[in-house]
Design a protein around this motif. Structure first.
Motif, short mmCIF file in Angstrom:
data_model
loop_
_atom_site.label_atom_id
_atom_site.label_comp_id
_atom_site.label_asym_id
_atom_site.label_seq_id
_atom_site.Cartn_x
_atom_site.Cartn_y
_atom_site.Cartn_z
N MET A 1 49.54 56.93 52.21
CA MET A 1 49.28 56.50 50.85
C MET A 1 48.18 57.39 50.29
N SER A 2 48.32 57.75 49.04
CA SER A 2 47.30 58.59 48.41
C SER A 2 46.05 57.77 48.13
N ARG A 3 44.94 58.46 48.00
CA ARG A 3 43.67 57.77 47.70
C ARG A 3 43.75 57.04 46.36
N GLU A 4 44.48 57.64 45.40
CA GLU A 4 44.63 57.00 44.09
C GLU A 4 45.36 55.67 44.21
N LYS A 5 46.44 55.64 44.98
CA LYS A 5 47.17 54.39 45.19
C LYS A 5 46.30 53.37 45.91
N GLY A 6 45.51 53.86 46.87
CA GLY A 6 44.60 52.98 47.59
C GLY A 6 43.56 52.37 46.66
N SER A 11 41.41 47.78 43.67
CA SER A 11 41.01 47.20 42.39
C SER A 11 41.75 45.90 42.12
N LYS A 12 43.04 45.89 42.39
CA LYS A 12 43.83 44.66 42.23
C LYS A 12 43.33 43.58 43.19
N SER A 53 48.55 48.11 51.17
CA SER A 53 49.61 48.03 50.18
C SER A 53 50.87 48.68 50.72
N GLY A 54 51.99 48.27 50.16
CA GLY A 54 53.27 48.82 50.56
C GLY A 54 54.37 48.26 49.69
N GLU A 55 55.55 48.74 49.94
CA GLU A 55 56.71 48.27 49.17
C GLU A 55 57.06 46.82 49.50
N ASP A 56 56.70 46.37 50.70
CA ASP A 56 56.92 44.98 51.08
C ASP A 56 55.81 44.55 52.04
#
Length: 109
Positions: A1-6, A11-12, A53-56
């Motif tokens: 996972m990219s740092r941006e996605k992380g 944040s969420k 985080s992930g798709e599921d």
């Protein structure tokens, strides 16, 4: 996972925890052993929270390996010693998927 996605997932997770009544104490606490994503307090207990985080759910939660949990525990010990914290504590995870956020309390392997 990219740092941006992380960063987006963290944040969420922070917003989710605040809405759930947790007090955010610190984010991205580092020690020589590793990092803890979020440290929060609720009901006089300290919570060390790993964000995945992930798709599921399964693809996210299975990224918490025994080695990762060991590093989190060692880093938590550093945090508690640094802040002279001597009370109840727990290790949790927030799983972020495209559809929802889920708090998994008291993660163990």
């Amino acid at each position: 996972m990219s740092r941006e996605k992380g960063n987006i997932a963290e944040s969420k997770a922070v917003s989710f925890l605040q809405e759930s009544g947790y007090e955010i104490l610190e984010q991205n606490f580092y020690s020589r052993f590793g990092e803890i994503d979020i440290i929060v307090m609720k009901d006089n207990a300290l919570h060390f929270v790993e964000v995945k985080s992930g798709e599921d759910y399964e693809s996210a939660i299975y990224n918490i390996t025994p080695q990762k949990l060991s590093r989190i525990i060692k880093t938590a010990q550093v945090y508690m010693k640094k802040h002279n914290f001597d009370s109840d504590y727990v290790f949790d995870a927030v799983v972020v998927t495209p559809d929802k956020l889920l708090l998994v309390e008291n993660i163990t392997l």
